[in-house]
Design an enzyme around this catalytic site. Sequence first.
Site, mmCIF file in Angstrom:
data_model
loop_
_atom_site.group_PDB
_atom_site.id
_atom_site.type_symbol
_atom_site.label_atom_id
_atom_site.label_comp_id
_atom_site.label_asym_id
_atom_site.label_seq_id
_atom_site.Cartn_x
_atom_site.Cartn_y
_atom_site.Cartn_z
ATOM 1 N N CYS A 83 39.925 40.884 43.500
ATOM 2 C CA CYS A 83 38.629 41.725 42.647
ATOM 3 C C CYS A 83 38.054 40.732 41.930
ATOM 4 O O CYS A 83 38.574 39.723 42.211
ATOM 5 C CB CYS A 83 39.299 43.251 41.843
ATOM 6 S SG CYS A 83 40.153 44.478 42.632
ATOM 7 N N GLU A 85 37.441 40.653 38.821
ATOM 8 C CA GLU A 85 37.488 40.914 37.236
ATOM 9 C C GLU A 85 39.198 38.963 37.553
ATOM 10 O O GLU A 85 39.436 38.148 36.615
ATOM 11 C CB GLU A 85 38.639 41.677 36.776
ATOM 12 C CG GLU A 85 37.502 42.255 36.541
ATOM 13 C CD GLU A 85 37.574 43.451 37.999
ATOM 14 O OE1 GLU A 85 37.876 45.119 37.421
ATOM 15 O OE2 GLU A 85 36.955 43.825 38.546
ATOM 16 N N ARG A 111 24.590 49.438 39.174
ATOM 17 C CA ARG A 111 25.736 50.656 39.049
ATOM 18 C C ARG A 111 26.479 50.281 37.508
ATOM 19 O O ARG A 111 27.544 51.733 37.344
ATOM 20 C CB ARG A 111 26.409 50.662 40.293
ATOM 21 C CG ARG A 111 26.295 50.886 42.541
ATOM 22 C CD ARG A 111 27.599 50.876 42.976
ATOM 23 N NE ARG A 111 27.605 49.476 43.690
ATOM 24 C CZ ARG A 111 28.615 49.021 43.504
ATOM 25 N NH1 ARG A 111 29.961 50.247 42.846
ATOM 26 N NH2 ARG A 111 29.356 47.949 43.535
ATOM 27 N N CYS A 117 40.444 48.717 38.793
ATOM 28 C CA CYS A 117 41.905 49.109 39.620
ATOM 29 C C CYS A 117 43.543 48.535 39.282
ATOM 30 O O CYS A 117 43.091 48.436 38.593
ATOM 31 C CB CYS A 117 41.459 48.552 41.077
ATOM 32 S SG CYS A 117 41.810 47.232 41.339
#
Length: 285
Positions: A83, A85, A111, A117
């Site tokens: 991801c 991050e 977005r 997650c």
Amino acid sequence: MAWNALGRLLTEGKVEKVYVPSSARALDDDERELVELARRTIDAHTDAGPDEDGIHTVGAAVMAANYRMFAGVNLYHFTGGPCAELVALGAARAQGARQMRCIVAVGNHGRGVIGPCGRDRQVFVDYYPTMRVIVPTPAGLRSVLAADLMPLAQQWTPEAGMNGLDPSLCQDPETAGPPIIRFNPRYLEVVRSGAKTKTTRFRDPAQLGPARLVFESDPEVVLSAEVTGIRHCLVSELTNQDAQAEGLTTAAELREVLKGHYPDLAVSDEVDVVTFQVNDKTGAA
């Protein structure tokens, strides 16, 4: 779930309420700048058009303890590509950052901010439980402690594996004790020796009384101290005595050092000259 989807479910009455951690607070200027860095990063480097799938669709930015910011983008892969991050955290480490203050992820094509997650949340708790994470909430974007995103979280370490429940993980270090004054680790020895008894702060208020001097090394060092005086003045009014109490020589030298910490600082800006006395010169790591 992205906030636009969750917000729609709330509006339609399909979700009655959303859990918002007690540590949630409105973003400050630095955190808003972090969001903007993540947005610019993914807007510049996404490989997908609107409504298209892609390999790079989320950007992230992390702020280190000394307010330096680092960015990264995700690398999607069906085997579990990282991801955004985690990419940003790796980039920060590669460039010398050790203690992290805040992190955020932003989706491409407007977005907005995306919550981390489950895997990322566990990584945050394991390595940076007191780092703040910017997430969407019904009240707008909020900054929350990483550990608060994992109720009853347990921390995993390379040495001991999964540890038992540790309530201290959920304590906000900014409020669970005397106020914190943060320092670059290069100032540790001059503070310990008594050569530095003042610090000049811009938009970083302090208060009289007990304080924790936190040196953002790895691991960080915390010294117990007492703030004995706070003087408000313009940058142009700083004196040679102020400089000497910071281990420097002249006011001009002090202004030059401050410019390195605060690039936008002007001589007409107001700063706080904070005088302190160290009680514990050993400190805790």
